[in-house]
Design a protein around this motif. Structure first.
Motif, short mmCIF file in Angstrom:
data_model
loop_
_atom_site.label_atom_id
_atom_site.label_comp_id
_atom_site.label_asym_id
_atom_site.label_seq_id
_atom_site.Cartn_x
_atom_site.Cartn_y
_atom_site.Cartn_z
N LYS A 45 68.58 25.63 59.75
CA LYS A 45 68.08 24.66 58.78
C LYS A 45 66.64 24.27 59.11
O LYS A 45 65.79 24.19 58.23
CB LYS A 45 68.98 23.41 58.79
CG LYS A 45 70.39 23.72 58.32
CD LYS A 45 71.31 22.53 58.36
CE LYS A 45 71.66 22.08 59.76
NZ LYS A 45 72.35 23.08 60.58
N ARG A 46 66.40 24.05 60.40
CA ARG A 46 65.02 23.72 60.80
C ARG A 46 64.11 24.92 60.58
O ARG A 46 62.96 24.77 60.16
CB ARG A 46 65.00 23.31 62.26
CG ARG A 46 65.62 21.95 62.45
CD ARG A 46 65.50 21.52 63.87
NE ARG A 46 65.54 20.06 63.93
CZ ARG A 46 64.90 19.35 64.84
NH1 ARG A 46 64.17 19.96 65.76
NH2 ARG A 46 64.97 18.06 64.83
N ILE A 47 64.61 26.11 60.85
CA ILE A 47 63.79 27.31 60.63
C ILE A 47 63.48 27.45 59.14
O ILE A 47 62.37 27.78 58.74
CB ILE A 47 64.49 28.54 61.20
CG1 ILE A 47 64.49 28.45 62.73
CG2 ILE A 47 63.79 29.82 60.75
CD1 ILE A 47 65.38 29.45 63.41
N GLY A 48 64.49 27.14 58.32
CA GLY A 48 64.26 27.15 56.88
C GLY A 48 63.16 26.19 56.49
O GLY A 48 62.27 26.51 55.69
N ILE A 49 63.19 24.99 57.05
CA ILE A 49 62.17 23.99 56.73
C ILE A 49 60.79 24.48 57.21
O ILE A 49 59.79 24.33 56.52
CB ILE A 49 62.53 22.63 57.35
CG1 ILE A 49 63.78 22.08 56.66
CG2 ILE A 49 61.37 21.66 57.25
CD1 ILE A 49 64.40 20.87 57.34
N LEU A 50 60.77 25.08 58.40
CA LEU A 50 59.50 25.60 58.91
C LEU A 50 58.94 26.68 57.98
O LEU A 50 57.75 26.68 57.65
CB LEU A 50 59.69 26.19 60.32
CG LEU A 50 59.88 25.18 61.45
CD1 LEU A 50 60.27 25.89 62.74
CD2 LEU A 50 58.60 24.36 61.66
N TYR A 51 59.81 27.58 57.54
CA TYR A 51 59.38 28.60 56.58
C TYR A 51 58.81 27.93 55.33
O TYR A 51 57.74 28.30 54.84
CB TYR A 51 60.57 29.47 56.15
CG TYR A 51 60.73 30.78 56.90
CD1 TYR A 51 59.80 31.80 56.77
CD2 TYR A 51 61.85 31.02 57.69
CE1 TYR A 51 59.97 33.01 57.44
CE2 TYR A 51 62.03 32.23 58.36
CZ TYR A 51 61.08 33.22 58.23
OH TYR A 51 61.25 34.41 58.86
N GLY A 52 59.54 26.96 54.82
CA GLY A 52 59.12 26.30 53.58
C GLY A 52 57.78 25.60 53.74
O GLY A 52 56.89 25.73 52.88
N ALA A 53 57.62 24.87 54.83
CA ALA A 53 56.38 24.12 55.04
C ALA A 53 55.20 25.08 55.19
O ALA A 53 54.12 24.85 54.64
CB ALA A 53 56.51 23.22 56.27
N THR A 54 55.42 26.18 55.94
CA THR A 54 54.35 27.15 56.12
C THR A 54 53.98 27.78 54.79
O THR A 54 52.81 27.91 54.43
CB THR A 54 54.80 28.25 57.10
OG1 THR A 54 55.37 27.62 58.25
CG2 THR A 54 53.65 29.11 57.51
#
Lengths: 665, 351
Positions: A45-54
């Motif tokens: 989930k955090r990796i997903g958020i990191l992808y999204g923010a980037t």
């Protein structure tokens, strides 16, 4: 290196520091909050958020490049950019939007949602997942790092040979492009393997393939496309790298190469890529529309199989990008026909969405507005696509603004609108906060108008003969008005994006307490918002498509649907104690950090490459030798973690399986 | 959750077709010399005749889909306070098979009409004027080998402006000196890529005498936008005149500024790259390709057809700084105004 079920590392006593920190220097990260927790996380989930923010950051950058392009073209003989800068702007705009925005944006959704939608604790290989993200990020940063030295690629995102060779592009811009995309490609490939295994192996008990949520299905098809398409572009990039850095002759005409080879390699990747970019967005709107129509998706099996059909047929149409390249009439005819027929499964999707709307009780949330706009706008992109599957008319239209209009209707009107439908829809799930609906509507209408104003006129421009990738145009060609309108539209889109950012900032105070605010259908809504690290307190079992909805509603004696008083969700009053999740790790970050040094080293000095290689090498060893579950962390204060006092045994099995599979990588 | 009033919602979504329609209407109004929808020759017309019905089908499908979407938005919106569920319909296999098969049939029909046109347009025309087209950064050169049928007894080499007789098919052989370009004169035919190391066949034909604009359509580098071209179609007499004129050789100026310019042409290195038939025949072996200037002033435009030759200021500006066109390979050094006058006087004799 297989860590078997014996798990010797897990049985270490507290004193064995040497093995616990195999390379000695790093203390294993343990923080669950703060920036350190983000750079070491292996939580999907955090990796997903990191992808999204980037991806959102790169979206702003790619958008600024688009505004530069439109500023230059607002009037004939524009003087905003030099031709050199203009070529760099459109090259980086295309490259950014494809590789650094839409692909990672969909990786964001896939990462975040697939485990939740299939009732899993995480992806199959959580640490590999972290590695994918960091490699993607460093690939993107590497791609842009050339800008610091004013070495920016300027040969278009398609980078046709032989103009891409050292002879015609002597700067290092194209080296940065070639190496950057190779790095980013590793990320896509790792991600694809990870998510495919996740979908196949990690589904909750009872979730057959035909009960899998439609978004997960479409994302799965896209991952298969990635798995086979990325190697092709990598080959092309690898050959080009040899040409440019080591004196290879793969695309050097003077040495007997045929430059069309690049085009074939590029488009065998490039066309499936289009479906990689759009299929997950189709999945998103196929989730959004049923929820706000309060009806199940019309023809779920047709939606699944049309997606798969697109996935297969997508491999047989690449040469339609090359109708004017000099292929003979038989080839051209064959690819004309295959291209026409790929419209069939796409059309099925459009009609099935309308079937879902039909007879529903439509609730026009912002997410729904974006989703319906996708249906309308993608139709336009699909229809213009059919007009240039007619290869003779493509001989007129290819390389004109008509094509630019076409693929923006597909990728912006389609993919990006789908992605933003997804943002508004899943925002409360991901952050426990709602994006404001009123501001959302303003954002939506700004984009609806801005988008159509930008790309609608381009159809006309293309048919009136304006070629694309031209830094300027003369007065008196009849193109002035449409170009001006288009530029006004582009800046309107820019304003809309700022409104969205404002909405994001404002959402901090907009806490939602209901974990299921839209009365949605799939498993991710059956856990708290944001979900706990282990996703579900109680591991779900599934007995139907739209499992969560079926748990909420039952058919009453009056033949009407009634909401159950206490639908069986997967949250427990006391969180379970014995779920093993893989522990955070520095190593993915370190492996990824070595790659740009290899890239810079290949361009400027092999010493740097040696350093980067060493960093990556050490990182790989660190990751492999480190136990995926830190024996010191995760179950402090508990008795033996493999006890079976948990009410739902599936939870234990799922947690342990992940740890093992992860260690097996 | 706040909801917009239904009327505003509908208005917003209606914008799409309204916008599209207004765009189409305004498109018809303007005068665009490279308009692909106004063909001026049989090949371009063939494409247009294929595009038009397909476009109409596309418009019909567009109206159908948008109509259904708009209807659904209006008709099936949820009224405030309505908490009941609609009928939970999971699909309709017959309907779905229908909208799978029907589009396939329509597309199959389109395919049946498309394939013959592909073969027609790929055929090399018989009894055609043959022209070799060479694309290079960032201009076009044309070579007409001797063809008695068209009155050409000595090869003709010219640049940027392709002269053809109207009503006669023209067979082009396309080749590139450097990177991939694409030859495109929209009102006479579609485009064809010009690929180094390959010779592609393509063709043109104009119904009537006239000047038809075109340009390079494949991104080829920094001055891609400045690689334009003209096709000049002549009537019978005009064609004969043009050919006859191109068969003459210019006379070497013997006095005045032009004669000084003639000498300067060699001194400044112009003749190292530019041929002038009968005067400067051979160019340096390693010279970049440069336009043949034998009949320079019979043309209207130069430097990839972006500057007018009849505007003396533009020619002088070019001689002052050929780099004003980005990516130009011409290197001439700084000329004094007097030198520019002399060179201009000489060039002007190359009619």
């Amino acid at each position: 290196m297989a860590l078997t079920e014996e798990r010797p590392l897990l049985e270490l006593t507290a004193g064995d520091d040497e093995v616990r920190q195999p390379l000695g220097s790093f203390r294993r990260p343990t923080s669950t909050t703060g920036w350190r927790s983000w750079i070491t996380t292996v939580d999907h989930k955090r990796i997903g958020i990191l992808y999204g923010a980037t991806a959102l950051t790169f979206f702003a950058i790619g958008g600024l490049e688009a505004l530069l392009i439109r500023a230059q073209l607002a009037q004939p003989n524009g003087q905003v950019l030099s031709p050199e800068r203009y070529n760099q702007a459109f090259t980086m705009h295309g490259t950014t939007m494809v590789f650094l925005v839409i692909m990672p944006m969909l990786a964001a959704f896939a990462n975040y949602l697939i485990p939740l939608q299939i009732g899993a604790r995480d992806v199959a290989f959580p640490r590999l997942n972290a590695l994918s993200f960091w490699i993607f990020l460093f690939g993107g940063l590497f791609l842009y790092s050339g800008a610091v030295l004013d070495q920016i690629a300027d040969n278009g995102w398609f980078n046709y040979a032989p103009n891409s060779g050292v002879l015609y592009s002597p700067g290092h811009g194209i080296d940065f492009w070639t190496l950057g995309l190779q790095i980013a490609g590793i990320a896509s490939l790792l991600g694809a393997v990870n998510l495919i295994v996740t979908c196949i192996n990690m589904r909750a008990p009872g979730m057959t393939l035909m009960r899998m949520p439609i978004f997960t299905w479409m994302a799965l098809v896209a991952q298969f496309l990635l798995l086979f398409a990325i190697p092709v572009i990598t080959v092309a990039l690898f050959l080009l790298m040899f040409d440019r850095l080591f004196g290879g002759n793969f695309f050097v005409v003077q040495k007997g190469a045929d430059p069309l080879m690049w085009q074939h390699l590029f488009w065998i990747f490039g066309h499936p890529e289009v479906y990689i970019l759009v299929l997950p967005a189709f999945g998103i709107v196929s989730e959004v529309i049923p929820v706000f129509a309060r009806k199940p998706l019309f023809g779920y099996p047709f939606m699944v199989f049309s997606g798969i059909a697109i996935g297969f047929m997508g491999w047989g149409v690449w040469a339609h990008h090359m109708f004017a390249s000099g292929a003979g009439p038989v080839t051209v005819a064959a690819f004309s026909l295959s291209t026409m027929f790929i419209a069939v499964p796409t059309g099925v999707k459009i009609f099935n969405w309308i079937g879902t709307l039909w007879g529903g009780k439509l609730q026009f949330t912002t997410a729904m507005c974006f989703a319906i706009a996708l249906v309308s706008q993608f139709t336009i992109g699909g229809l213009s696509g059919v007009t240039h599957s007619i290869s003779p008319s493509d001989w007129q239209q290819t390389d004109t603004y008509y094509i630019v209009a076409h693929f923006h209707y597909v990728l912006f009107g389609g993919s990006v609108f789908g992605i933003f439908a997804g943002f508004y829809f899943w925002w409360p799930k991901v952050f426990g906060r709602c994006l404001d609906e009123k501001i959302g509507k303003i954002h939506f209408f700004t984009w609806l108008i801005g988008f159509n104003l930008t790309f609608g006129p381009m159809h006309v421009l293309g048919l009136q003969g304006q070629p694309r990738r031209t830094a300027t145009y003369a007065d008196g060609m009849g193109w002035n008005l449409m170009n001006l309108l288009s530029s006004i539209g582009a800046f309107t889109i820019g304003v809309g994006f700022l409104i969205f950012i404002f909405n994001v900032v404002k959402s901090r105070n907009n806490v939602v307490t209901d974990p299921d605010p839209w009365d949605a259908r799939t498993l991710e809504w059956a856990t708290s918002s944001p979900p706990p690290a282990h996703n579900f307190d109680i591991s779900p079992t599934v007995s139907s498509l739209d499992e969560w909805w079926h748990r909420k509603y039952e058919l009453g004696d009056d033949h009407k649907l009634h909401r159950r008083e206490h639908p069986e969700s997967f949250t427990a009053a006391t969180p379970p104690e014995n779920i093993h999740l893989p522990s955070p790790s520095y190593w993915p970050l370190i492996i990824a950090a070595g790659l740009p040094f290899i890239g810079w080293g290949l361009i400027y000095s092999y010493w740097l490459a040696g350093f980067g290689g060493l960093l990556t090498f050490v990182g790989i060893y660190g990751l492999v030798l480190e136990p995926s579950v830190d024996p010191d962390a995760g179950h402090h204060g508990h008795a033996d973690t493999h006890d079976t006092h948990e009410p739902e045994p599936a939870a234990v099995v799922a947690g342990a399986a992940e740890a093992e599979e992860d260690a097996d990588q | 959750m706040t909801r917009l009033p239904a009327a505003r919602r509908r208005k917003g979504l209606r914008l799409v077709p309204v916008l599209a329609l207004s765009l189409l209407l305004s498109a018809c109004a303007s005068n665009a010399p490279q308009d692909t929808l106004k063909p001026e020759g049989p090949y371009a017309r063939k494409i247009d005749h294929l595009f038009n019905p397909v476009f109409l089908i596309a418009v019909a499908v567009f109206c159908l889909v948008q109509g259904l979407v708009l209807f659904a938005i209006v008709k099936f919106r949820r009224r405030p306070g309505d908490e009941d569920f609609p009928e939970q319909l999971h699909g309709n296999t017959r309907l779905e098979l229908g909208w799978t098969i029907l589009p396939a049939i329509i597309l199959g029909a389109v395919g049946v009409f498309t394939v013959p046109v592909i073969f027609d347009l790929s055929e090399v025309p018989k009894n055609a004027l043959q022209v070799e087209v060479t694309g290079q950064k960032y201009w076009w050169s044309y070579t007409y080998q001797a063809q008695s049928k068209f009155g050409i007894s000595d090869p003709i080499i010219t640049a940027n402006e392709l002269h053809i007789p109207a009503g006669v098919p023209v067979a082009l052989k396309l080749d590139s000196k450097d990177v991939i370009h694409s030859f495109w004169a929209p009102r006479l035919n579609g485009k064809k890529d010009v690929v180094p190391g390959r010779v592609h066949d393509w063709k043109l034909e104009a119904d009537h005498p006239g000047v038809y604009s075109g340009q390079c359509a494949e991104f080829c580098g920094i001055s891609h936008a400045n690689m334009r071209l003209k096709v000049v179609a002549h009537d019978k007499a005009g064609w004969a005149d043009w050919v006859a004129h191109m068969q003459t050789k210019p006379t070497k100026p013997t006095s005045g500024l032009a004669a000084e310019g003639y000498d300067l042409f060699a001194q400044k290195g112009c003749s190292g790259c530019h041929q002038v038939d009968g005067e400067y025949q051979t160019v340096a072996a390693d010279s970049p390709s440069a336009p043949n200037l034998t009949h320079l002033f019979s043309r209207d435009c130069f430097a990839g057809c972006i500057y007018n030759l009849d505007d003396r200021n533009e020619v002088e500006a070019w001689l002052r700084n050929p780099q004003r066109k980005a990516g130009s390979l011409m290197r001439i050094g700084q000329l004094s105004e007097a030198e520019i006058d002399r060179l201009y006087a000489y060039l002007e004799t190359l009619k």
